[in-house]
Design a protein around this motif. Structure first.
Motif, short mmCIF file in Angstrom:
data_model
loop_
_atom_site.label_atom_id
_atom_site.label_comp_id
_atom_site.label_asym_id
_atom_site.label_seq_id
_atom_site.Cartn_x
_atom_site.Cartn_y
_atom_site.Cartn_z
N HIS A 164 -4.04 -1.92 -4.91
CA HIS A 164 -4.45 -3.13 -5.61
C HIS A 164 -4.91 -2.82 -7.04
CE1 HIS A 164 -6.03 -7.19 -6.12
NE2 HIS A 164 -7.12 -6.65 -6.62
N SER A 170 0.85 -1.19 0.00
CA SER A 170 0.00 0.00 0.00
C SER A 170 0.89 1.24 0.00
CB SER A 170 -0.93 0.01 1.23
OG SER A 170 -0.15 0.01 2.43
N ARG A 214 -1.04 3.63 3.55
CA ARG A 214 -2.33 3.03 3.87
C ARG A 214 -3.37 3.16 2.75
NH1 ARG A 214 -3.28 4.22 10.38
NH2 ARG A 214 -1.25 3.40 11.06
N GLU A 215 -2.99 3.74 1.63
CA GLU A 215 -3.88 3.76 0.47
C GLU A 215 -3.66 2.47 -0.32
OE1 GLU A 215 -6.04 6.30 -1.07
OE2 GLU A 215 -6.11 6.90 1.03
N SER A 216 -4.72 1.74 -0.60
CA SER A 216 -4.59 0.50 -1.35
C SER A 216 -4.09 0.78 -2.76
CB SER A 216 -5.94 -0.22 -1.42
OG SER A 216 -5.85 -1.34 -2.29
#
Length: 389
Positions: free
Chosen positions: A21, A14, A17-19
């Motif tokens: 994906h 990440s 803390r930002e994904s």
């Protein structure tokens, strides 16, 4: 032969803390599209496929999907494990997967066992050197001691010995995951100094036509035959100025290299802003960063109230807040001890209040509480001194 060189996918990672994906999926879609559009003959992935030794299920699913898609294209792909990967886990099923043209090189004992490819100009031997932790592989290479340079040098000696046994004119490619002297690091790489000095000289890779390097996250060229692809996405704000790319490498009949950079999709720009809070919130030149991921360093002499909340009203994607107060008369002395030397306790406490609340003097109630607190402490110390020892 046309090669696509990439590395440091860090699937599962990440960004503050930002994904990432969806961004990682978009990159893998892009990679497959480039392989098809550019008629790539082989894909080279130089380590750190995953971000951690025990990747999450979403990360594993991304990797599984791209393996199937590359195999369906019929384009040979060579992976090595990096220092973030678990070599044993990444290499599970390597023999079976290899039959589909996807070659996982995670065993240090197979450094000198190449993946053999060929084009109209003859054979190309591709050697995969997984990340070699000195303390774990010294004995395997017959070394009693030595760090990264020693073990990587021994692995390359084995590569050159194997290459010498092959038909004349065999071209050679090596994948390696290491910190080569002269490379520029960023903040998002994990230190690999454990086990000896981290860097290795570029001369370790003498004798091969192309070395596809992984570990450093910035795309860079150390020599025409020696390149880092860098990570396809930014994983720290120190990479705000990076252009994230892959190398498209054409290996000629004589082993010479021509390379061009292929840009990777960027999920969101990165911005590093610095200044007083009021200036950051009002300056028109920062308008272009209102949709960026932002690292803000505030230089106000005192900490403003609710700075993150205020910043996110203009920059909703502010992810990191740092403080670096401008030097003032109060902070110009060489040390705090020097500034308070000779002052009474109450005077020091009053000065601290003024420092953390610039422009606001302690009121009468606050001064009374401070005096009362110091008197209570002194009385307690006096009572303890009177007790028999």
């Amino acid at each position: 032969m046309r090669l696509l060189h990439t590395s440091d996918w860090h699937l599962g990672r990440s960004f503050h803390r930002e994904s990432l994906h969806d961004a990682q999926r978009a990159f893998l879609d892009h990679l497959v599209a480039v392989v098809r559009a550019e008629r790539v003959d082989a894909v080279l992935v130089a380590g750190d496929v995953y971000d951690r030794a025990l990747p999450g299920l979403e990360a594993v699913a991304l990797f599984d999907d791209v393996l199937h898609r590359l195999a369906d294209l019929g384009v040979p792909t060579v992976f090595i494990s990096g220092n973030h990967d678990s070599a044993r886990r990444l290499g599970v099923g390597a023999g079976l997967i290899g039959r589909a043209g996807v070659h996982l090189r995670t065993d240090p004992g197979e450094c000198a066992v190449p993946v053999l490819l060929a084009d109209e100009h003859g054979p190309v031997a591709v050697y995969g050197l997984p990340y070699l932790e000195p303390t774990l592989v010294r004995e395997r290479f017959g070394l009693a001691r030595g760090g990264h340079a020693a073990v990587l040098g021994a692995a390359m000696d084995a590569v050159r010995a194997d290459l010498a046994s092959r038909p004349a004119g065999t071209r050679s490619v090596v994948l390696a995951h290491a910190f080569v002297t002269g490379g520029a690091p960023s903040d998002s790489e994990r230190d690999i100094a454990v086990g000896g000095v981290a860097s290795v000289p570029a001369s370790v890779f003498d004798g091969v036509d192309y070395a596809a390097l992984g570990h450093l996250h910035g795309c860079q060229t150390l020599a025409p035959h020696l390149r880092y692809s860098g990570s396809p996405l930014a994983y720290s704000f120190s990479e705000a100025t990076h252009r994230k790319t892959m190398w498209l490498v054409d290996l000629a009949a004589d082993g010479s290299v021509a390379a061009q950079r292929i840009d990777c999709p960027r999920p969101r720009p990165l911005a590093r802003l610095r200044g007083h809070l009021d200036q950051l919130l009002t300056a028109p030149e920062h308008a272009e960063h209102e949709r960026s991921w932002v690292q803000a360093t505030l230089t106000d002499p005192g900490r403003p109230a609710e700075p993150m909340e205020q910043l996110r009203r203009r920059f909703p994607h502010t992810l990191q807040l740092l403080f670096d107060p401008e030097e003032s008369e109060a902070t110009a002395s060489p040390s705090y001890a020097a500034r308070v030397s000779g002052r009474a306790d109450l005077e020091i406490a009053e000065g601290f209040l003024r420092h953390v609340r610039p422009g606001a003097e302690p009121d009468a109630d606050e001064l009374g509480w401070l005096r009362e607190g110091f008197e209570t402490v002194r009385e307690s110390d006096d009572r303890k001194a009177e007790l028999p020892r």
